[in-house]
Motif scaffolding. Structure first.
Motif, PDB file in Angstrom:
ATOM      1  N   ALA A  85      -7.425  -0.973   2.420  1.00 52.90           N
ATOM      2  CA  ALA A  85      -8.689  -0.528   2.053  1.00 52.90           C
ATOM      3  C   ALA A  85      -9.319   0.709   2.498  1.00 52.90           C
ATOM      4  O   ALA A  85      -9.969   1.431   1.919  1.00 52.90           O
ATOM      5  N   GLN A  86      -8.222   1.632   3.186  1.00 56.44           N
ATOM      6  CA  GLN A  86      -8.535   2.790   3.518  1.00 56.44           C
ATOM      7  C   GLN A  86      -7.636   3.914   2.729  1.00 56.44           C
ATOM      8  O   GLN A  86      -8.076   4.924   2.555  1.00 56.44           O
ATOM      9  N   VAL A  87      -6.495   3.703   2.561  1.00 64.88           N
ATOM     10  CA  VAL A  87      -5.447   4.676   1.777  1.00 64.88           C
ATOM     11  C   VAL A  87      -5.850   4.926   0.460  1.00 64.88           C
ATOM     12  O   VAL A  87      -6.273   3.730  -0.389  1.00 64.88           O
ATOM     13  N   ASP A  88      -5.492   5.883  -0.093  1.00 67.95           N
ATOM     14  CA  ASP A  88      -5.510   6.480  -1.418  1.00 67.95           C
ATOM     15  C   ASP A  88      -4.065   5.720  -2.060  1.00 67.95           C
ATOM     16  O   ASP A  88      -3.342   5.929  -1.703  1.00 67.95           O
ATOM     17  N   GLY A  89      -4.551   5.571  -3.196  1.00 69.74           N
ATOM     18  CA  GLY A  89      -3.306   4.882  -4.158  1.00 69.74           C
ATOM     19  C   GLY A  89      -3.657   3.374  -4.701  1.00 69.74           C
ATOM     20  O   GLY A  89      -4.099   2.704  -3.984  1.00 69.74           O
ATOM     21  N   ALA A  90      -3.043   3.097  -5.923  1.00 76.10           N
ATOM     22  CA  ALA A  90      -3.109   1.981  -6.663  1.00 76.10           C
ATOM     23  C   ALA A  90      -1.982   1.039  -6.463  1.00 76.10           C
ATOM     24  O   ALA A  90      -0.972   1.012  -7.145  1.00 76.10           O
ATOM     25  N   TYR A  91      -1.775   0.589  -5.143  1.00 78.31           N
ATOM     26  CA  TYR A  91      -0.609  -0.073  -4.754  1.00 78.31           C
ATOM     27  C   TYR A  91      -0.508  -1.651  -5.528  1.00 78.31           C
ATOM     28  O   TYR A  91      -1.731  -2.204  -5.217  1.00 78.31           O
ATOM     29  N   GLN A  92       0.560  -2.168  -5.970  1.00 76.50           N
ATOM     30  CA  GLN A  92       0.468  -3.246  -6.580  1.00 76.50           C
ATOM     31  C   GLN A  92       1.077  -4.371  -5.403  1.00 76.50           C
ATOM     32  O   GLN A  92       0.726  -5.657  -5.376  1.00 76.50           O
ATOM     33  N   TYR A  93       1.780  -3.905  -4.627  1.00 85.52           N
ATOM     34  CA  TYR A  93       2.353  -4.775  -3.309  1.00 85.52           C
ATOM     35  C   TYR A  93       2.343  -3.795  -1.986  1.00 85.52           C
ATOM     36  O   TYR A  93       2.353  -2.625  -2.324  1.00 85.52           O
ATOM     37  N   VAL A  94       2.369  -4.565  -1.122  1.00 84.59           N
ATOM     38  CA  VAL A  94       2.335  -4.086   0.159  1.00 84.59           C
ATOM     39  C   VAL A  94       3.620  -4.895   0.912  1.00 84.59           C
ATOM     40  O   VAL A  94       3.556  -6.363   0.877  1.00 84.59           O
ATOM     41  N   VAL A  95       4.329  -4.181   1.753  1.00 85.89           N
ATOM     42  CA  VAL A  95       5.479  -4.731   2.482  1.00 85.89           C
ATOM     43  C   VAL A  95       4.983  -4.430   4.154  1.00 85.89           C
ATOM     44  O   VAL A  95       4.934  -3.438   4.438  1.00 85.89           O
ATOM     45  N   ASN A  96       5.049  -5.637   4.841  1.00 89.97           N
ATOM     46  CA  ASN A  96       4.696  -5.765   6.204  1.00 89.97           C
ATOM     47  C   ASN A  96       5.970  -5.433   6.905  1.00 89.97           C
ATOM     48  O   ASN A  96       6.765  -6.615   6.995  1.00 89.97           O
TER      49      ASN A  96
END
Length: 247
Positions: A85-96
């Motif tokens: 919610a804070q970072v810029d960028g249109a990310y499709q996925y997140v890796v934890n």
């Protein structure tokens, strides 16, 4: 495919306070995790998510991106959602990426992200169990998977499942393939937003495994097998073992 790697890093660990900043042969634990994650060719960006100013200053000092998040999150999954919610960028996925695994292999990350095709909601790694001690260790969660080319998690448990009624426990590994869960997660960003709004489920409370909340609410978790081991540092004793073995 834009994929954001997020490394949650808390200072106030119950069993090992400040472990993110502990020195491992000249580098902090969190720096080692960042450097390993940056070698994964599939990640667009790597960000550290923390709730502590000491960690923020340290990470910024060695040139990595760091985002401050709330100290009230119950899990790394919740912390990941705040970062998105804070970072810029249109990310499709997140890796934890676990912040207490300083020797995580970039190949593990790339193997997991290889199945992120837009239809995959959630994904995680599994590894075959060959050691009876691991099978019976409640601190090493196990996972039951579906059959077929595209395997998915059916259930996670701290106990060995299935229970082999007609065989002695010492023979279980001879008659069934068991998998342990390796806690590297990939979330489609829209799914991440949904699962972080779910209340704790009955299965999750029983096993103390947050991924059961997702299964109980109908989300699908794709599993990817790896042969590589991971080494997490949960206590000072774990660190001593790593330091001794690395000598």
């Amino acid at each position: 495919m834009e994929i954001l790697g997020i490394i949650p890093a808390r200072y106030g660990s119950t069993r090992f306070p400040g472990k993110a900043l502990v020195d491992i042969h000249g580098k902090s634990m969190i720096r080692r995790v960042v450097e390993q994650a940056r070698q994964a060719t599939s990640l667009t960006d790597v960000v550290v998510a923390t709730d502590d100013e000491r960690i923020r200053e340290h990470v910024a000092a060695f040139g990595a991106t760091v985002v401050m998040t709330s100290p009230h999150h119950q899990s790394g999954t919740d912390r990941c959602q705040e970062v998105v919610a804070q970072v810029d960028g249109a990310y499709q996925y997140v890796v934890n990426i676990q912040g207490d695994e300083p020797f995580i292999q970039p190949e593990q990350i790339d193997r997991l992200t290889a199945v992120l095709d837009g239809t995959t909601e959630l994904a995680t790694l599994i590894k075959r169990i060959t050691d009876p001690a691991v099978l019976l260790n409640p601190n090493s969660p196990k996972v039951v998977i579906s059959a077929g080319i595209v395997a998915e998690a059916l259930y996670f448990s701290r106990q060995p499942i299935p229970y082999q009624r007609d065989r002695p426990q010492a023979e279980w590994l001879q008659h069934h393939t068991y998998f342990k869960h390796i806690g590297l997660y990939a979330y489609r960003t829209d799914v991440l937003a949904q699962i972080t709004q779910l209340p704790p489920s009955s299965l999750e409370r029983a096993e103390a495994l947050e991924q059961l909340r997702w299964l109980e609410n109908g989300f699908r978790i794709r599993v990817v097998e790896t042969e590589l081991e991971t080494v997490g540092i949960d206590t000072p004793e774990d660190l001593e073992k790593i330091m001794y073995n690395a000598q």
